[in-house]
Every structure is written in C-alpha cells, then in structure tokens.
Design a protein around this motif. Structure first.
Motif, PDB file in Angstrom:
ATOM      1  N   LYS A   1      15.041  11.973  29.296  1.00 36.07           N
ATOM      2  CA  LYS A   1      16.393  11.544  28.925  1.00 36.07           C
ATOM      3  C   LYS A   1      16.597  10.052  29.222  1.00 36.07           C
ATOM      4  CE  LYS A   1      18.257  16.149  29.916  1.00 36.07           C
ATOM      5  NZ  LYS A   1      16.927  16.720  30.233  1.00 36.07           N
ATOM      6  N   HIS A   2      15.605   9.466  29.878  1.00 34.67           N
ATOM      7  CA  HIS A   2      15.703   8.055  30.263  1.00 34.67           C
ATOM      8  C   HIS A   2      14.390   7.354  29.931  1.00 34.67           C
ATOM      9  CE1 HIS A   2      18.129  10.503  33.202  1.00 34.67           C
ATOM     10  NE2 HIS A   2      19.071   9.743  32.674  1.00 34.67           N
ATOM     11  N   GLY A   3      14.019   7.409  28.662  1.00 33.14           N
ATOM     12  CA  GLY A   3      12.727   6.885  28.242  1.00 33.14           C
ATOM     13  C   GLY A   3      12.563   5.399  28.514  1.00 33.14           C
ATOM     14  N   ALA A   4      13.607   4.617  28.286  1.00 33.13           N
ATOM     15  CA  ALA A   4      13.522   3.177  28.513  1.00 33.13           C
ATOM     16  C   ALA A   4      13.304   2.875  29.995  1.00 33.13           C
ATOM     17  CB  ALA A   4      14.783   2.487  28.005  1.00 33.13           C
ATOM     18  N   ALA A   5      13.985   3.629  30.862  1.00 33.24           N
ATOM     19  CA  ALA A   5      13.821   3.438  32.302  1.00 33.24           C
ATOM     20  C   ALA A   5      12.415   3.843  32.737  1.00 33.24           C
ATOM     21  CB  ALA A   5      14.861   4.252  33.070  1.00 33.24           C
ATOM     22  N   ALA A   6      11.908   4.919  32.156  1.00 34.24           N
ATOM     23  CA  ALA A   6      10.553   5.373  32.493  1.00 34.24           C
ATOM     24  C   ALA A   6       9.519   4.335  32.088  1.00 34.24           C
ATOM     25  CB  ALA A   6      10.272   6.712  31.812  1.00 34.24           C
ATOM     26  N   GLN A   7       9.711   3.740  30.924  1.00 32.01           N
ATOM     27  CA  GLN A   7       8.776   2.703  30.481  1.00 32.01           C
ATOM     28  C   GLN A   7       8.863   1.480  31.386  1.00 32.01           C
ATOM     29  OE1 GLN A   7       8.325   2.077  26.216  1.00 32.01           O
ATOM     30  NE2 GLN A   7       8.298  -0.136  26.567  1.00 32.01           N
ATOM     31  N   LYS A   8      10.071   1.150  31.822  1.00 36.24           N
ATOM     32  CA  LYS A   8      10.244   0.021  32.740  1.00 36.24           C
ATOM     33  C   LYS A   8       9.500   0.298  34.047  1.00 36.24           C
ATOM     34  CE  LYS A   8      14.294  -1.931  33.018  1.00 36.24           C
ATOM     35  NZ  LYS A   8      15.719  -2.235  33.383  1.00 36.24           N
TER      36      LYS A   8
ATOM     37  N   LYS B   1      21.065  15.267  42.479  1.00 41.41           N
ATOM     38  CA  LYS B   1      20.395  13.971  42.558  1.00 41.41           C
ATOM     39  C   LYS B   1      19.599  13.705  41.290  1.00 41.41           C
ATOM     40  CE  LYS B   1      19.858  13.724  47.602  1.00 41.41           C
ATOM     41  NZ  LYS B   1      18.875  13.618  48.705  1.00 41.41           N
ATOM     42  N   PHE B   2      18.956  14.746  40.786  1.00 43.06           N
ATOM     43  CA  PHE B   2      18.172  14.597  39.569  1.00 43.06           C
ATOM     44  C   PHE B   2      19.078  14.414  38.357  1.00 43.06           C
ATOM     45  CE2 PHE B   2      15.205  16.801  42.398  1.00 43.06           C
ATOM     46  CZ  PHE B   2      14.072  16.015  42.254  1.00 43.06           C
ATOM     47  N   GLU B   3      20.193  15.122  38.349  1.00 45.71           N
ATOM     48  CA  GLU B   3      21.117  15.024  37.225  1.00 45.71           C
ATOM     49  C   GLU B   3      21.722  13.635  37.119  1.00 45.71           C
ATOM     50  OE1 GLU B   3      21.653  17.007  34.877  1.00 45.71           O
ATOM     51  OE2 GLU B   3      20.810  18.902  35.547  1.00 45.71           O
ATOM     52  N   ASP B   4      22.018  13.024  38.276  1.00 46.74           N
ATOM     53  CA  ASP B   4      22.726  11.750  38.278  1.00 46.74           C
ATOM     54  C   ASP B   4      21.788  10.542  38.255  1.00 46.74           C
ATOM     55  OD1 ASP B   4      25.037  13.216  38.424  1.00 46.74           O
ATOM     56  OD2 ASP B   4      25.222  13.043  40.604  1.00 46.74           O
ATOM     57  N   ALA B   5      20.497  10.767  38.498  1.00 43.74           N
ATOM     58  CA  ALA B   5      19.559   9.656  38.595  1.00 43.74           C
ATOM     59  C   ALA B   5      19.355   8.989  37.246  1.00 43.74           C
ATOM     60  CB  ALA B   5      18.220  10.145  39.132  1.00 43.74           C
ATOM     61  N   SER B   6      19.058   7.686  37.294  1.00 36.82           N
ATOM     62  CA  SER B   6      18.715   6.975  36.053  1.00 36.82           C
ATOM     63  C   SER B   6      17.220   7.043  35.774  1.00 36.82           C
ATOM     64  CB  SER B   6      19.170   5.514  36.138  1.00 36.82           C
ATOM     65  OG  SER B   6      18.618   4.869  37.276  1.00 36.82           O
ATOM     66  N   LEU B   7      16.435   7.581  36.730  1.00 39.45           N
ATOM     67  CA  LEU B   7      15.010   7.795  36.524  1.00 39.45           C
ATOM     68  C   LEU B   7      14.534   8.883  37.489  1.00 39.45           C
ATOM     69  CD1 LEU B   7      12.282   6.880  35.230  1.00 39.45           C
ATOM     70  CD2 LEU B   7      11.993   5.396  37.221  1.00 39.45           C
ATOM     71  N   VAL B   8      13.866   9.907  36.954  1.00 39.44           N
ATOM     72  CA  VAL B   8      13.295  10.977  37.775  1.00 39.44           C
ATOM     73  C   VAL B   8      11.779  10.922  37.640  1.00 39.44           C
ATOM     74  CG1 VAL B   8      13.117  13.458  38.155  1.00 39.44           C
ATOM     75  CG2 VAL B   8      15.323  12.451  37.540  1.00 39.44           C
TER      76      VAL B   8
ATOM     77  N   GLY C   1       9.240  22.523  29.853  1.00 39.23           N
ATOM     78  CA  GLY C   1       9.349  22.157  28.447  1.00 39.23           C
ATOM     79  C   GLY C   1      10.422  21.109  28.202  1.00 39.23           C
ATOM     80  N   GLU C   2      11.225  21.319  27.168  1.00 41.56           N
ATOM     81  CA  GLU C   2      12.269  20.359  26.796  1.00 41.56           C
ATOM     82  C   GLU C   2      13.333  20.213  27.874  1.00 41.56           C
ATOM     83  OE1 GLU C   2      12.489  18.375  24.088  1.00 41.56           O
ATOM     84  OE2 GLU C   2      10.458  19.028  23.580  1.00 41.56           O
ATOM     85  N   ARG C   3      13.394  21.173  28.782  1.00 41.06           N
ATOM     86  CA  ARG C   3      14.427  21.134  29.820  1.00 41.06           C
ATOM     87  C   ARG C   3      13.978  20.395  31.076  1.00 41.06           C
ATOM     88  NH1 ARG C   3      16.240  27.164  30.800  1.00 41.06           N
ATOM     89  NH2 ARG C   3      17.521  26.099  32.348  1.00 41.06           N
ATOM     90  N   THR C   4      12.797  19.809  31.058  1.00 41.18           N
ATOM     91  CA  THR C   4      12.328  19.127  32.261  1.00 41.18           C
ATOM     92  C   THR C   4      13.238  17.966  32.629  1.00 41.18           C
ATOM     93  OG1 THR C   4      10.438  18.105  33.340  1.00 41.18           O
ATOM     94  CG2 THR C   4      10.779  17.530  31.017  1.00 41.18           C
ATOM     95  N   ARG C   5      13.387  17.770  33.918  1.00 38.22           N
ATOM     96  CA  ARG C   5      14.141  16.616  34.404  1.00 38.22           C
ATOM     97  C   ARG C   5      13.238  15.401  34.572  1.00 38.22           C
ATOM     98  NH1 ARG C   5      16.881  20.739  37.813  1.00 38.22           N
ATOM     99  NH2 ARG C   5      19.038  20.875  37.151  1.00 38.22           N
ATOM    100  N   ALA C   6      11.943  15.611  34.469  1.00 39.64           N
ATOM    101  CA  ALA C   6      10.998  14.515  34.693  1.00 39.64           C
ATOM    102  C   ALA C   6      11.077  13.486  33.570  1.00 39.64           C
ATOM    103  CB  ALA C   6       9.581  15.059  34.787  1.00 39.64           C
ATOM    104  N   ASP C   7      11.127  12.236  33.947  1.00 39.60           N
ATOM    105  CA  ASP C   7      11.032  11.121  32.994  1.00 39.60           C
ATOM    106  C   ASP C   7       9.642  10.500  33.041  1.00 39.60           C
ATOM    107  OD1 ASP C   7      13.871  11.112  32.210  1.00 39.60           O
ATOM    108  OD2 ASP C   7      14.220  10.430  34.267  1.00 39.60           O
ATOM    109  N   LEU C   8       9.121  10.348  34.263  1.00 40.51           N
ATOM    110  CA  LEU C   8       7.824   9.715  34.470  1.00 40.51           C
ATOM    111  C   LEU C   8       6.976  10.633  35.346  1.00 40.51           C
ATOM    112  CD1 LEU C   8       6.430   6.783  33.997  1.00 40.51           C
ATOM    113  CD2 LEU C   8       6.881   6.493  36.443  1.00 40.51           C
TER     114      LEU C   8
END
Length: 348
Positions: A276-283, A38-45, A88-95
């Motif tokens: 990995k989804h910075g634009a989505a996180a900002q949105k 679910k985290f891998e396929d999500a457009s925002l985590v 670290g760099e491997r986090t799935r978290a966007d926001l």
C-alpha cells in the motif's frame, strides 16, 4: 529452529501452488505479536528476516534519513516468506528484507514481487540480484572454513577436504542453521543430489560435531575443541574487531574457486506488489543501497557492501576475488528438498 523451518519450507511450496492455481481461501490476518494498529498507521511496513540486534540501528538510520514512520516485523526469512504468501493481497508488508536469497527467490517465483527500477538494479553486479529485477542484494557474506593453525598446518581449501580421516571428530557444523542450509542447497545444485548426500553422510561418519550456530563453532575452534568448522566470514571479523587479532587464535580459509564452500550469499530486499506504500518501499530500498547503509554493513556487521565505491572492512579479501560456484542465487529457494535431505541423513 529446524522444526519451524521445516514447517516454513512446507508452506512455501503449497502457497506457490495456490498462487499458480488461483482462488483459495482468503488470506489469514497476520499473527504478529506487534500492535496491529502500528502496522495500519505506518507509512512503511518491513518484514525483516534479519535479526533486530543486527539491523535495528540501521532501521533507525532509515527512519531518520527518509522521515518515514517505519514499523518492522522480525522473524525467520523462510517463515516470513511463507507468511507473505499466506496473506496474499491482504499482506501488510511493503518491503521484505531477507537474510537469504532463497526466500526472495521463492517470492519471485510466486509472482508477488514488484519490479525494481533499472537504475536501482544497476547499483550491484548482476549475480547479486534477480534476473527478473524483482529483488536486489544489499550485503554479501562468504562461506569460509575456520581452522586452528595450532593443529592444522595445511588449511583445507575445499569442503570435500573435511571428510579426510585426519579430521575425524575435529570439525564443527550447524545443520539447523539457515546459512548452512543455504550452503547445502548450493552443494545440491552445483554438485548434484548424490554427491551432496554422500558428502553429508561422509561428514557424519567422520564424527563432525554439531553446534547450534556459527558463533559457537568459531568459539569451539578458538578454544581448541575442534580443529575446523564451517561458518560465515563475518563472525570471525566481528570477533577480531572486539578482541583484536591476537585474541582470536583461529584463521580463515576461503575455499578454492568453484567450490560449493565458497558460496557468496546475499541479504536482499524486495517490494511487494500488494504494498500500500510502494513509493515508500522503493525509497527504503534505495536507502539500503546508499552510502550510509552500505558503510553500516561494512563497518558494523563486517559484511560485504555490494555497491561500488564503498570499502570493505579492513583485512577482508576483495569480494571479486572470491570465486564461488556459478549459481543463480534465486535457485536457493529449494529449501524443502534440502531439509528433506538433511532429515534423511539424520541431521535435523
């Protein structure tokens, strides 16, 4: 809960040190009970330190408004901050959606947060966002003293009033609660370590009653089991909304200007540099500061909206009328020292 937060508080400084020094072992994979796919396929985590029952409906509104496939990991804010630092760099978290400014401050200090655009930052007053522009508050909550007017004729105006012998065995607190621990952190920073320790020791010697959370303190005051207690404001307003003011015997005292007990803390959001989804996180961050989300905080959780033009819940004093201590909320990240103090006093 205190043990888990002690572990998180210990992990955060170690992770900060590792970040500062560089190198180290590769970050461990997340240990979430959620389906990793679910985290891998999500457009925002989102890693959320806010309770699912409280903000789950808001996340649903976010999905609808943005069209994003949002997946959320819920947990304690301090623990999730520690997890982000471990990953670290491997986090799935966007926001990161934190219950507390302290956890945001820890991540900001570690240098793992991306700067937010100035137009977004400008939506809230400076004191409710980080000086470096890496996190922003989305809702506010005030610390208050709840009291029973049936037994208290002169409401206390300071947390220091509660050590008076007239309150012996008549005050409630929740030392393992995150909001209480943030308040004690503010007390340490504003009044000094010695005065904070003495207040805790005096309160303990005065027979202050221990409860597990804010809600239980409020109920104890309403039931006449204690005469006063330390809580966040919105517990009282939520109960009044449910039962009506006639059904809630207690009243609130907002501590005097500058008193550590008048702390206004925030829930806030930040975008991870490793997202990995910075634009989505900002949105998503923009949504949290939009009218729909701000009205949700005001109407549903009875917190303070931080964006100008959105009305607070009926009956709340204006946010700018609460003159809390002069404190950079990012400095609430010193949870480790607070928990050490609480342990030494014998409260956790």
């Amino acid at each position: 809960m205190s043990v888990r937060r002690l572990i998180a508080a210990a992990i955060i400084p170690l992770a900060l040190l590792a970040t500062a020094c560089g190198g180290g072992e590769p970050a461990a994979a997340p240990t979430s009970s959620e389906d990793p796919e679910k985290f891998e396929d999500a457009s925002l985590v989102i890693y959320s330190g806010r309770n699912e029952n409280l903000v789950g409906p808001l996340i649903d509104k976010l999905k609808t408004a943005t069209g994003l496939d949002v997946q959320v990991r819920y947990g304690d804010s301090a623990e999730l901050a520690a997890q982000i630092l471990e990953e670290g760099e491997r986090t799935r978290a966007d926001l990161f959606f934190s219950q507390d400014a302290g956890a945001l401050g820890a991540l900001s200090k570690a240098g793992v947060l991306a700067p937010l655009p100035q137009p977004l930052l400008d939506r809230v007053p400076e004191k409710y966002r980080s000086a470096d522009g890496t996190w922003i508050g989305v809702s506010g909550r005030a610390r208050v003293i709840v009291y029973d007017p049936r037994t208290v004729q002169d409401p206390p105006k300071s947390v220091f009033d509660l050590t008076d012998p007239k309150y012996k065995d008549k005050v409630g607190w929740a030392p393992t609660n995150a909001s209480f621990q943030s308040f004690v952190t503010a007390l340490r920073l504003v009044s000094g370590e010695d005065k904070a320790r003495k207040w805790l020791e005096d309160m303990k010697a005065n027979g202050t009653q221990t409860f597990s959370n804010n809600g239980n303190i409020l109920n104890a005051v309403d039931e006449g089991k204690v005469s006063a207690g330390l809580i966040n404001h919105y517990y009282w307003y939520e109960k009044v909304a449910e039962k009506g003011e006639a059904g809630v015997p207690s009243k609130l005292s907002f501590p005097a200007e500058g008193d550590p007990g008048a702390l206004v803390n925030v829930a806030g959001v930040s975008v991870l540099k490793a997202s990995k989804h910075g634009a989505a996180a900002q949105k998503a961050a923009e949504f949290m500061l939009g009218t729909e989300a701000q009205k949700y905080f005001a109407d549903e959780t009875k917190e303070y909206p931080l964006v100008e033009g959105v009305a607070t819940a009926p009956g709340l004093p204006a946010l700018d009328s609460i003159k809390g201590p002069d404190l950079d909320l990012s400095k609430l990240d010193s949870l480790e020292q607070t928990l050490t103090l609480l342990k030494e006093v014998g409260l956790v």
